[in-house]
Design an enzyme around this catalytic site. Structure first.
Site, PDB file in Angstrom:
ATOM      1  N   SER A   1    -102.453 -60.024  89.573  1.00 31.28           N
ATOM      2  CA  SER A   1    -101.579 -59.037  90.209  1.00 31.28           C
ATOM      3  C   SER A   1    -100.627 -58.445  89.173  1.00 31.28           C
ATOM      4  CB  SER A   1    -100.773 -59.691  91.333  1.00 31.28           C
ATOM      5  OG  SER A   1     -99.800 -58.775  91.789  1.00 31.28           O
TER       6      SER A   1
ATOM      7  N   HIS B   1    -105.262 -56.236  90.777  1.00 30.82           N
ATOM      8  CA  HIS B   1    -104.582 -56.071  92.061  1.00 30.82           C
ATOM      9  C   HIS B   1    -103.243 -55.373  91.829  1.00 30.82           C
ATOM     10  CE1 HIS B   1    -103.675 -57.316  96.241  1.00 30.82           C
ATOM     11  NE2 HIS B   1    -102.444 -57.555  95.816  1.00 30.82           N
TER      12      HIS B   1
ATOM     13  N   ASP C   1     -99.728 -53.922  93.788  1.00 32.18           N
ATOM     14  CA  ASP C   1     -98.913 -54.058  94.993  1.00 32.18           C
ATOM     15  C   ASP C   1     -97.994 -52.861  95.162  1.00 32.18           C
ATOM     16  OD1 ASP C   1     -99.590 -56.692  96.065  1.00 32.18           O
ATOM     17  OD2 ASP C   1     -98.933 -57.387  94.097  1.00 32.18           O
TER      18      ASP C   1
ATOM     19  N   MET D   1     -95.145 -51.135  97.428  1.00 31.89           N
ATOM     20  CA  MET D   1     -94.130 -51.494  98.428  1.00 31.89           C
ATOM     21  C   MET D   1     -93.178 -50.322  98.646  1.00 31.89           C
ATOM     22  SD  MET D   1     -93.159 -55.239  96.963  1.00 31.89           S
ATOM     23  CE  MET D   1     -94.422 -56.412  96.448  1.00 31.89           C
TER      24      MET D   1
ATOM     25  N   HIS E   1    -103.087 -52.765  97.232  1.00 32.91           N
ATOM     26  CA  HIS E   1    -102.552 -53.403  98.438  1.00 32.91           C
ATOM     27  C   HIS E   1    -101.320 -52.612  98.896  1.00 32.91           C
ATOM     28  CE1 HIS E   1    -100.351 -57.314  99.973  1.00 32.91           C
ATOM     29  NE2 HIS E   1    -100.585 -56.457 100.959  1.00 32.91           N
TER      30      HIS E   1
ATOM     31  N   MET F   1     -98.276 -52.034 101.045  1.00 28.14           N
ATOM     32  CA  MET F   1     -97.279 -52.620 101.947  1.00 28.14           C
ATOM     33  C   MET F   1     -96.372 -51.475 102.388  1.00 28.14           C
ATOM     34  SD  MET F   1     -96.789 -56.102  99.787  1.00 28.14           S
ATOM     35  CE  MET F   1     -97.734 -55.464  98.415  1.00 28.14           C
TER      36      MET F   1
ATOM     37  N   MET G   1    -102.446 -62.960 103.724  1.00 29.80           N
ATOM     38  CA  MET G   1    -101.248 -63.252 102.925  1.00 29.80           C
ATOM     39  C   MET G   1    -100.875 -64.725 103.064  1.00 29.80           C
ATOM     40  SD  MET G   1    -100.522 -60.455 101.415  1.00 29.80           S
ATOM     41  CE  MET G   1     -99.100 -61.145 100.554  1.00 29.80           C
TER      42      MET G   1
ATOM     43  N   ASP H   1    -103.505 -64.039  98.817  1.00 33.37           N
ATOM     44  CA  ASP H   1    -102.500 -63.418  97.950  1.00 33.37           C
ATOM     45  C   ASP H   1    -101.148 -64.050  98.234  1.00 33.37           C
ATOM     46  OD1 ASP H   1    -100.996 -61.630  96.428  1.00 33.37           O
ATOM     47  OD2 ASP H   1    -101.372 -59.896  97.710  1.00 33.37           O
TER      48      ASP H   1
HETATM   49  C1  DX5 Z   1     -96.628 -60.187  97.343  1.00 35.69           C
HETATM   50  C2  DX5 Z   1     -97.762 -59.465  96.666  1.00 35.69           C
HETATM   51  C3  DX5 Z   1     -98.559 -60.301  95.731  1.00 35.69           C
HETATM   52  C4  DX5 Z   1     -97.801 -60.843  94.553  1.00 35.69           C
HETATM   53  C5  DX5 Z   1     -98.307 -62.238  94.337  1.00 35.69           C
HETATM   54  O1  DX5 Z   1     -96.030 -59.356  98.274  1.00 35.69           O
HETATM   55  O2  DX5 Z   1     -98.659 -58.935  97.642  1.00 35.69           O
HETATM   56  O3  DX5 Z   1     -99.743 -59.636  95.291  1.00 35.69           O
HETATM   57  O4  DX5 Z   1     -97.982 -60.115  93.373  1.00 35.69           O
HETATM   58  O5  DX5 Z   1     -97.515 -62.848  93.400  1.00 35.69           O
HETATM   59  P1  DX5 Z   1     -97.585 -64.388  93.062  1.00 35.69           P
HETATM   60  O6  DX5 Z   1     -99.006 -64.681  92.652  1.00 35.69           O
HETATM   61  O7  DX5 Z   1     -96.606 -64.503  91.982  1.00 35.69           O
HETATM   62  O8  DX5 Z   1     -97.222 -65.134  94.314  1.00 35.69           O
HETATM   63 ZN    ZN Z   2    -100.704 -58.103  96.943  1.00 38.76          ZN
END
Ligand code: DX5
Ligand code: ZN
Length: 230
Positions: free
Chosen positions: A8, A33, A35, A37, A66, A68, A137, A177
């Site tokens: 990620s 990956h 993220d 947000m 991904h 969010m 998740m 994840d």
């Molecule tokens: C959290 C994200 C993850 C995050 C995971 O909201 O969706 O993808 O990067 O991070 P680690 O592996 O550090 O828990």
């Molecule tokens: Zn993620």
């Protein structure tokens, strides 16, 4: 079935994201990956389509994106243009989920659905034939570096059992994840997961290549031991 490993980018040095993406590719990651947000669906704000566009130009492995976002339907075209291979939305998002998945499919991306840790597995059963990938998740989304939650293990198992009931879904990608490391990844694989996102663990490993090889071997063995004969 060989499992897949996705670093990620959230855990990479924000000042050197291109190098972080290249590091994952050079270490043998199956995909990257990313993220996204919005500060509304989750409390944090991270990256947007420009970072996905940079990553998809920098690496040749797929970009697994991904979202969010409260309104992911408004951004489908932007992430398609940016070069996303897979676009994951949340089942809890404020949009027409089946219509948004169809919108994603029409752009040529692989549509994926994500469930928060306490969302029941059954909520995605009506849309299983519309999706290429499921993300469960294992932390509350919003931040990297949180501790793994064991409650979603039952959700993973329920979804894998449901997928194995129909031939078209038997090979479904079930990804996890949040808080993933060698031990928690093995637990998820035994529960039926076959794809693993890890941020803090992989970017914090001294040797990302060795960590990916180890994670892939452990999770493939754990998955095969529990699910290969079914
Ligand atoms: C959290 C994200 C993850 C995050 C995971 O909201 O969706 O993808 O990067 O991070 P680690 O592996 O550090 O828990
Ligand atoms: Zn993620």
């Amino acid at each position: 079935m060989k499992t897949t490993i996705l670093p990620s980018l959230l855990a990479a040095d924000p000042g050197h994201l291109a190098e972080g993406a290249s590091l994952a590719e050079a270490a043998g990651a199956d995909a990257l990956h990313l993220d996204i947000m919005d500060g509304h669906f989750v409390p944090n704000i991270s990256m947007g389509p420009a970072v996905v566009a940079m990553a998809s130009k920098t690496v040749s492995i797929p970009c697994n994106v991904h979202l969010m976002l409260t309104h992911p339907d408004r951004y489908v075209d932007a992430f398609a243009k940016a070069g996303s291979e897979t676009l994951l939305i949340h089942i809890e998002a404020d949009c027409d989920v089946p219509a948004t998945l169809e919108q994603i499919r029409r752009t040529g991306m692989r549509p994926g659905i994500t469930l928060n840790p306490h969302t029941p597995a059954e909520t995605i059963f009506p849309i299983l034939d519309q999706i290429a990938e499921i993300l469960v998740m294992t932390v509350r989304p919003g931040y990297g570096g949180q501790s793994f939650m064991p409650e979603p293990l039952d959700t993973i198992r329920t979804i894998r059992e449901r997928c194995l009931q129909s031939r078209d879904l038997a090979q479904m990608t079930i990804m996890v994840d949040g808080g993933i490391n060698a031990e928690t990844a093995e637990q998820c694989a035994a529960a039926g997961a076959n794809a693993f996102v890890a941020g803090t663990y992989l970017y914090g490993a001294g040797d990302m290549s060795a960590a990916i090889t180890d994670l892939r071997a452990r999770t493939t063995a754990a998955y095969e031991a529990h699910w290969s004969t079914r």
